[in-house]
Enzyme design. Structure first.
Site, PDB file in Angstrom:
ATOM      1  N   ARG A  96       0.899  -1.100   0.011  1.00 41.81           N
ATOM      2  CA  ARG A  96       0.044  -0.308  -0.063  1.00 41.81           C
ATOM      3  C   ARG A  96       0.844   1.284   0.151  1.00 41.81           C
ATOM      4  O   ARG A  96       0.523   2.038  -0.516  1.00 41.81           O
ATOM      5  CB  ARG A  96      -0.847   0.078   1.205  1.00 41.81           C
ATOM      6  CG  ARG A  96      -1.555   1.249   1.532  1.00 41.81           C
ATOM      7  CD  ARG A  96      -2.259   1.018   2.829  1.00 41.81           C
ATOM      8  NE  ARG A  96      -3.101   2.137   3.367  1.00 41.81           N
ATOM      9  CZ  ARG A  96      -4.132   2.892   3.361  1.00 41.81           C
ATOM     10  NH1 ARG A  96      -5.202   2.059   2.208  1.00 41.81           N
ATOM     11  NH2 ARG A  96      -4.665   3.690   3.878  1.00 41.81           N
TER      12      ARG A  96
ATOM     13  N   HIS B 244      -9.191   6.402  -5.589  1.00 45.70           N
ATOM     14  CA  HIS B 244      -8.597   5.309  -4.733  1.00 45.70           C
ATOM     15  C   HIS B 244      -9.589   4.097  -5.011  1.00 45.70           C
ATOM     16  O   HIS B 244     -10.621   4.275  -5.875  1.00 45.70           O
ATOM     17  CB  HIS B 244      -8.886   5.412  -3.513  1.00 45.70           C
ATOM     18  CG  HIS B 244      -7.651   6.499  -2.709  1.00 45.70           C
ATOM     19  ND1 HIS B 244      -6.816   6.022  -1.874  1.00 45.70           N
ATOM     20  CD2 HIS B 244      -7.475   7.762  -2.671  1.00 45.70           C
ATOM     21  CE1 HIS B 244      -6.057   7.170  -1.602  1.00 45.70           C
ATOM     22  NE2 HIS B 244      -6.589   8.334  -2.105  1.00 45.70           N
TER      23      HIS B 244
HETATM   24  O1  0X9 Z   1      -7.818   5.283   3.999  1.00 44.39           O
HETATM   25  C1  0X9 Z   1      -7.606   5.854   2.980  1.00 44.39           C
HETATM   26  O2  0X9 Z   1      -6.725   6.631   2.851  1.00 44.39           O
HETATM   27  C2  0X9 Z   1      -8.882   5.925   1.689  1.00 44.39           C
HETATM   28  N1  0X9 Z   1      -9.323   4.615   1.765  1.00 44.39           N
HETATM   29  S1  0X9 Z   1      -8.406   3.408   1.000  1.00 44.39           S
HETATM   30  O3  0X9 Z   1      -9.008   2.153   1.299  1.00 44.39           O
HETATM   31  N2  0X9 Z   1      -8.129   3.717  -0.574  1.00 44.39           N
HETATM   32  O4  0X9 Z   1      -7.043   3.487   1.566  1.00 44.39           O
HETATM   33  C3  0X9 Z   1      -9.971   6.703   2.453  1.00 44.39           C
HETATM   34  C4  0X9 Z   1      -9.244   8.375   2.312  1.00 44.39           C
HETATM   35  C5  0X9 Z   1     -10.452   9.194   2.809  1.00 44.39           C
HETATM   36  N3  0X9 Z   1      -9.923  10.594   3.044  1.00 44.39           N
HETATM   37  C6  0X9 Z   1      -8.935  11.085   4.112  1.00 44.39           C
HETATM   38  N4  0X9 Z   1      -9.100   9.850   5.055  1.00 44.39           N
HETATM   39  N5  0X9 Z   1      -8.447  12.072   4.129  1.00 44.39           N
HETATM   40 ZN    ZN Z   2      -6.344   4.238  -1.271  1.00 46.40          ZN
END
Ligand code: 0X9
Ligand code: ZN
Ligand code: ZN
Length: 303
Positions: free
Chosen positions: A121, A191
């Site tokens: 990731r 994402h």
């Molecule tokens: O956790 C994250 O960074 C995002 N989901 S993921 O499953 N693609 O990793 C969501 C991001 C939402 N926005 C923020 N947390 N600022």
């Molecule tokens: Zn993500």
């Protein structure tokens, strides 16, 4: 060979060939290098103009394993070039605005998911004293940094980094957006997965100043997306719609003054998750185009 309906690893040659294919509509610039030294090439789409135009910034591939995301940015670029002049919405968009597309944000991590470990990731940065590699780029922006839903353990998948913008990829993007904040009117980051359209905030439960407008635009975009194949998206602020998590690019861009700041979580809802089959690239990208074009049209008419 490159294909829009396959998952392509990052390579300079697609960027080089697409950006030389139509010099009147597309150009490229390097905004810096990744930790491992790969150039971060940003594409600029838009009809050439003598004066500076308002712009939208969109990135894909912040998280390495979310392969449908870079596939979407490539699709978007192809569609923009091939539908300019025939699609009224795309034509107006590129006549009146520029769209900056960063096809892969976390190139080192993305490459590693092709060659090393499919479920990686984070970035691939190293620091002496820790044997764990990388930080979560979407916890490394300077927005409530590392206060909530992020880890200070370098071995965690949500490691916030040693300081805000410690990751060179984050610094390069943040510098570009800061330098161009007078013209950047919208920030869109792609994402997967969960079929969500998120907007600020994620670092706090407080509602954003423009909450109702952001919600209205998100719901319009989701309805446009659903109109093609019936795919259902949920819209809302990150903190309550997915989970609280500080240090994200969307919250950072919003607090910088980019009002229309959105995070897409593309297909699916978990059956395949990050391993979305290549057969779903085309339908996913086609429906997502409708949502992105909806947001872009709204922004174009409201600036
Ligand atoms: O956790 C994250 O960074 C995002 N989901 S993921 O499953 N693609 O990793 C969501 C991001 C939402 N926005 C923020 N947390 N600022
Ligand atoms: Zn993500
Ligand atoms: Zn199409």
């Amino acid at each position: 060979a490159h294909s829009y309906t396959k998952y392509n690893n990052w390579n300079d040659s697609w960027i080089a060939s697409i950006s030389s294919s139509n010099p009147n509509l597309i150009s490229k610039q390097v905004i810096g290098n990744t930790y491992e030294g790969r150039p971060m090439t940003l594409l600029k789409l838009g009809k050439k103009s003598s004066s500076s135009k308002p712009a939208i910034f969109m990135d894909c591939g912040i998280h390495a394993r979310e392969w449908i995301s870079p596939a979407f940015c490539q699709w978007f670029v192809k569609e923009a070039l091939s539908t300019y002049g025939s699609d009224a919405q795309m034509t107006s968009l590129l006549n009146q605005m520029d769209v900056y597309v960063l096809p892969v944000f976390n190139i080192d991590g993305y490459d590693y998911t092709h060659k090393g470990s499919r479920m990686w990731r984070k970035t691939r940065s190293r620091k002496s004293g820790s044997s764990c590699i990388g930080a979560d780029p979407n916890r490394n922006f300077n927005a409530g940094w590392c206060t909530l839903g992020a880890s200070s353990n370098p071995c965690s998948d949500t490691f916030c980094g040693y300081s805000p913008e410690s990751e060179i990829e984050v610094k390069n993007v943040a510098n570009f957006i800061r330098r161009n904040k007078a013209i950047i009117k919208a920030y869109i980051t792609i994402h997967s997965y969960s079929q969500l359209l998120l907007f600020p905030y994620s670092y706090t439960y407080d509602l954003a100043q423009h909450h109702s407008e952001l919600m209205q635009v998100a719901q319009g975009a989701s309805a446009a997306l659903r109109s093609l194949y019936g795919t259902r998206y949920t819209s809302g602020p990150g903190a309550t719609t997915i989970y609280p998590a500080a240090g994200g690019s969307d919250d950072w861009a919003y607090d910088l003054g980019v009002k229309y700041s959105y995070t897409f979580e593309l297909r699916d809802t978990g059956r395949y998750g990050f391993l979305l089959p290549e057969s779903q690239i085309k339908p996913t990208c086609e429906e997502t185009m409708l949502a992105v074009k909806y947001i872009a049209a709204y922004v174009r008419k409201n600036i």
